[in-house]
Design a protein around this motif. Structure first.
Motif, PDB file in Angstrom:
ATOM      1  N   TRP A  18       0.819  -1.202   0.000  1.00 42.45           N
ATOM      2  CA  TRP A  18       0.000   0.000   0.000  1.00 42.45           C
ATOM      3  C   TRP A  18       0.863   1.266   0.000  1.00 42.45           C
ATOM      4  O   TRP A  18       0.614   2.234   0.685  1.00 42.45           O
ATOM      5  CB  TRP A  18      -0.988   0.003   1.183  1.00 42.45           C
ATOM      6  N   ALA A 195      -2.077  -0.679 -10.328  1.00 39.96           N
ATOM      7  CA  ALA A 195      -2.022  -2.120 -10.035  1.00 39.96           C
ATOM      8  C   ALA A 195      -0.846  -2.490  -9.147  1.00 39.96           C
ATOM      9  O   ALA A 195      -0.765  -3.631  -8.680  1.00 39.96           O
ATOM     10  CB  ALA A 195      -1.930  -2.910 -11.339  1.00 39.96           C
ATOM     11  N   ASN A 197       0.320  -1.937  -5.985  1.00 41.96           N
ATOM     12  CA  ASN A 197       0.142  -2.494  -4.645  1.00 41.96           C
ATOM     13  C   ASN A 197      -0.465  -3.893  -4.687  1.00 41.96           C
ATOM     14  O   ASN A 197      -0.103  -4.768  -3.889  1.00 41.96           O
ATOM     15  CB  ASN A 197      -0.735  -1.576  -3.797  1.00 41.96           C
ATOM     16  N   TYR A 198      -1.386  -4.118  -5.613  1.00 42.09           N
ATOM     17  CA  TYR A 198      -2.000  -5.438  -5.725  1.00 42.09           C
ATOM     18  C   TYR A 198      -0.982  -6.473  -6.186  1.00 42.09           C
ATOM     19  O   TYR A 198      -0.999  -7.620  -5.732  1.00 42.09           O
ATOM     20  CB  TYR A 198      -3.184  -5.385  -6.693  1.00 42.09           C
ATOM     21  N   LEU A 199      -0.081  -6.066  -7.089  1.00 43.07           N
ATOM     22  CA  LEU A 199       0.953  -6.977  -7.558  1.00 43.07           C
ATOM     23  C   LEU A 199       1.915  -7.337  -6.423  1.00 43.07           C
ATOM     24  O   LEU A 199       2.357  -8.483  -6.305  1.00 43.07           O
ATOM     25  CB  LEU A 199       1.721  -6.341  -8.717  1.00 43.07           C
ATOM     26  N   VAL A 201       1.174  -7.329  -3.173  1.00 40.63           N
ATOM     27  CA  VAL A 201       0.444  -8.232  -2.278  1.00 40.63           C
ATOM     28  C   VAL A 201       0.423  -9.647  -2.858  1.00 40.63           C
ATOM     29  O   VAL A 201       0.664 -10.630  -2.148  1.00 40.63           O
ATOM     30  CB  VAL A 201      -0.996  -7.732  -2.060  1.00 40.63           C
ATOM     31  N   LEU A 202       0.163  -9.747  -4.143  1.00 40.29           N
ATOM     32  CA  LEU A 202       0.124 -11.058  -4.788  1.00 40.29           C
ATOM     33  C   LEU A 202       1.478 -11.743  -4.702  1.00 40.29           C
ATOM     34  O   LEU A 202       1.553 -12.951  -4.416  1.00 40.29           O
ATOM     35  CB  LEU A 202      -0.303 -10.904  -6.248  1.00 40.29           C
TER      36      LEU A 202
END
Length: 218
Positions: A18, A195, A197-199, A201-202
Motif C-alpha cells: 500500500w 495495479a 500495490n495489488y501486484l 500483495v500477490l
C-alpha cells in the motif's frame, strides 16, 4: 534456500505494501520482474496495435510507400533504397513505456540547422525516431504566459541524454504520449501504478504459500 535472506526479502517486500509514493524505478522493476504486470501491459499494447489500418488507393506506389513507412520491421531497416520507418513497432514500444511510467516521448530526429531548444521550421529530413522514457525526462516545460496561444500546453522538456546535464528540447521535436491523464495534470497515470500495490500483495501471498509448502513438506 537461506531462511534469513528470504525473511529479509519478505520484510522488504511487505514494507512496500500500500505504498502511496511509488517511484518510476519501482514501476519499471515491477514490469520487468512481475509476470502478471508484464502480461497486463503487453496484452493491452498488442490489442491496441495489432489491428493496424490498411491503405486503399488506386495509386500502387502510394500503398507501397505507406507500407514501408509503417512497416513493423525494426526501425530504420534499409533494404536497397527503401527505408522502413517501423512506425507501428516503435509506437507500440512507446505505448508500453507510457503504460508503465505514465508517459513517453517519441523523439523525432529531424535534420535541420537549429538547436534542439528551438522550434523545427525547415527540416531537411526525418533521420530517426527514438523513445525517451519518463525516467530520462527531468521536467516537462509548460507555457505559463497567459497571453500566449500555447498557454497551458507542453512547449518543451528537459531531457537527460548521455552523461551530461539535461538539455532543453522544443516540443516540435517530440510527440508526447501520455496514458490515463487525469484533470489538468500533464503527466499520465499509466496502468502499472494503480495495479502496483495489488501486484506486491500477490507476490507476498505467492512467496508465503511457497514457504509454507517448503517448510511443512514431509
Amino acid at each position: 534456500p537461506d531462511a534469513g535472506s528470504s525473511k529479509a526479502a519478505s520484510e522488504a517486500s511487505t514494507s512496500t505494501l500500500w505504498n502511496t509514493n511509488i517511484t518510476d524505478k519501482q514501476l519499471v522493476d515491477a514490469y520487468r520482474g512481475n509476470g502478471i504486470g508484464r502480461k497486463l501491459v503487453n496484452k493491452i499494447a498488442t490489442d491496441t496495435f495489432d489491428n493496424w489500418f490498411t491503405v486503399e488507393s488506386e495509386n500502387e506506389q502510394l500503398i507501397e510507400d505507406v507500407n514501408n513507412l509503417f512497416s513493423s520491421k525494426k526501425s530504420w531497416v534499409i533494404e536497397g533504397e527503401t527505408q522502413a520507418l517501423g512506425l507501428k513497432k516503435i509506437l507500440k514500444e512507446a505505448y508500453k513505456v507510457g503504460m508503465v511510467e505514465g508517459y513517453a516521448l517519441l523523439m523525432l530526429g529531424y535534420s535541420d540547422e537549429e538547436e534542439l531548444a528551438n522550434e523545427v521550421t525547415s527540416p531537411k529530413s526525418l533521420d530517426y525516431l527514438s523513445i525517451i522514457t519518463k525516467t530520462n525526462v527531468r521536467k516537462l516545460l509548460i507555457e505559463k504566459d497567459n497571453t500566449s496561444e500555447h498557454y497551458g500546453e507542453i512547449v518543451g522538456a528537459m531531457i537527460k541524454m548521455g552523461t551530461g546535464p539535461p538539455i532543453e528540447v522544443h516540443a516540435s521535436r517530440f510527440i508526447y504520449m501520455p496514458v490515463n491523464q487525469y484533470g489538468n495534470d500533464p503527466e499520465g497515470i499509466g496502468f502499472m501504478r494503480p495495479a502496483y500495490n495489488y501486484l506486491v500483495v500477490l507476490d507476498n501471498v505467492i512467496w508465503s504459500t511457497g514457504q509454507a509448502f517448503y517448510r511443512n513438506a514431509a
